[in-house]
Design a protein around this motif. Structure first.
Motif, PDB file in Angstrom:
ATOM      1  N   VAL B  37       0.952  -1.273  -0.073  1.00  0.00           N
ATOM      2  CA  VAL B  37      -0.017   0.211  -0.151  1.00  0.00           C
ATOM      3  C   VAL B  37       0.855   1.246  -0.003  1.00  0.00           C
ATOM      4  CG1 VAL B  37      -1.636   1.029   1.251  1.00  0.00           C
ATOM      5  CG2 VAL B  37      -1.923  -1.159   1.399  1.00  0.00           C
ATOM      6  N   GLN B  39       1.347   5.843   0.133  1.00  0.00           N
ATOM      7  CA  GLN B  39       0.546   6.880   0.587  1.00  0.00           C
ATOM      8  C   GLN B  39       1.288   8.203   0.067  1.00  0.00           C
ATOM      9  OE1 GLN B  39      -0.022   7.369   4.773  1.00  0.00           O
ATOM     10  NE2 GLN B  39      -2.109   8.307   4.435  1.00  0.00           N
ATOM     11  N   GLN B  43      -1.803  12.602   1.307  1.00  0.00           N
ATOM     12  CA  GLN B  43      -2.950  11.987   0.289  1.00  0.00           C
ATOM     13  C   GLN B  43      -3.368  10.712   1.385  1.00  0.00           C
ATOM     14  OE1 GLN B  43      -3.972  13.515  -2.325  1.00  0.00           O
ATOM     15  NE2 GLN B  43      -2.804  15.050  -1.589  1.00  0.00           N
ATOM     16  N   GLY B  44      -4.241  10.077   0.594  1.00  0.00           N
ATOM     17  CA  GLY B  44      -4.819   8.908   1.078  1.00  0.00           C
ATOM     18  C   GLY B  44      -3.938   7.488   0.676  1.00  0.00           C
ATOM     19  N   LEU B  45      -4.555   6.271   1.144  1.00  0.00           N
ATOM     20  CA  LEU B  45      -3.941   4.989   0.929  1.00  0.00           C
ATOM     21  C   LEU B  45      -4.225   4.602  -0.194  1.00  0.00           C
ATOM     22  CD1 LEU B  45      -4.663   3.443   4.485  1.00  0.00           C
ATOM     23  CD2 LEU B  45      -2.609   4.762   3.704  1.00  0.00           C
TER      24      LEU B  45
END
Lengths: 110, 118
Positions: B37, B39, B43-45
């Motif tokens: 994942v 990021q 910002q988001g994942l």
């Protein structure tokens, strides 16, 4: 695969309850029981708070609860505490066997 | 205890490749799938893909198809994520995360900052 939709921000006072929504589609949130929620404090890795829609990992406070209705999942935090102030992300398994995250919600404890 | 230890920060030029490692300890490596994942700053994942440490099979997000390769070394309980043809938009913290259930990530690495800059 589009990101799941979360409110950009929510706020509440200590002791209150808040709910964060996470809206997807019939190909992700609506199709499976595999929705999870993560808490992230600044500069830290995310922490699993809820999985499989409503299950709590060992060690997570029972003030955190999850639910789902149709294409929308929700995270509820009761008895808000200052330490709950963080970013929260939802995630879902998808019909393409991928995973998708929400855009994140900033929780402010007033 | 169960933990994932990632390699250190990287600075790369556009067009280069980066390989990030994630060493697992405290549990049976081949029992749990591993995800990557990322990021971007502020910002988001963003989910990148998954590897089965048992047989090495992988599945990648469409966005990264052709640019990402995930591998594993069972002798050292380590998974790797290599991203090629780097561009500035790839500047991000990259996390490995262990999966329980379908996409519930219960253990996360500390993150590896990758900076792409000329």
């Amino acid at each position: 695969q589009s990101a799941l939709t979360q409110p950009a921000s929510v706020s509440g006072s200590p002791g209150q309850s808040i709910t964060i929504s996470c809206t997807g589609t019939s190909s992700d949130v609506g199709a499976y029981k595999y929705v999870s929620w993560y808490q992230q404090h600044p500069g830290k890795a995310p922490k699993l708070m809820i999985y499989d829609v409503s299950k709590r990992p060992s060690g997570v406070s029972n003030r955190f609860s999850g639910s789902k209705s149709g294409n929308t999942a929700s995270l509820t935090i009761s008895g808000l505490q200052a330490e709950d102030e963080a970013d929260y992300y939802c995630s879902s398994y998808t019909s393409s066997s991928t995973r998708v995250f929400g855009g994140g919600t900033k929780l402010t404890v007033l | 205890q169960v933990q994932l230890e990632q390699s250190g920060a990287e600075v790369k030029k556009p067009g280069a490749s980066v390989k990030v490692s994630c060493k697992a300890s405290g549990y049976t490596f081949t029992t749990y799938y591993m995800h990557w994942v990322r990021q971007a700053p502020g910002q988001g994942l963003e989910w990148m893909g998954i590897i089965n440490p048992s047989d090495g099979s992988t599945s990648y997000a469409q966005k990264f198809q052709g640019r990402v390769t995930m591998t594993r070394d069972t002798s050292t309980s380590t998974v790797y994520m290599e991203l090629s043809s780097l561009r500035s938009e790839d500047t991000a913290v990259y996390y490995c995360a262990r999966a329980v259930s379908y996409g519930a990530f219960d253990i996360w690495g500390q993150g590896t900052m990758v900076t792409v800059s000329s």
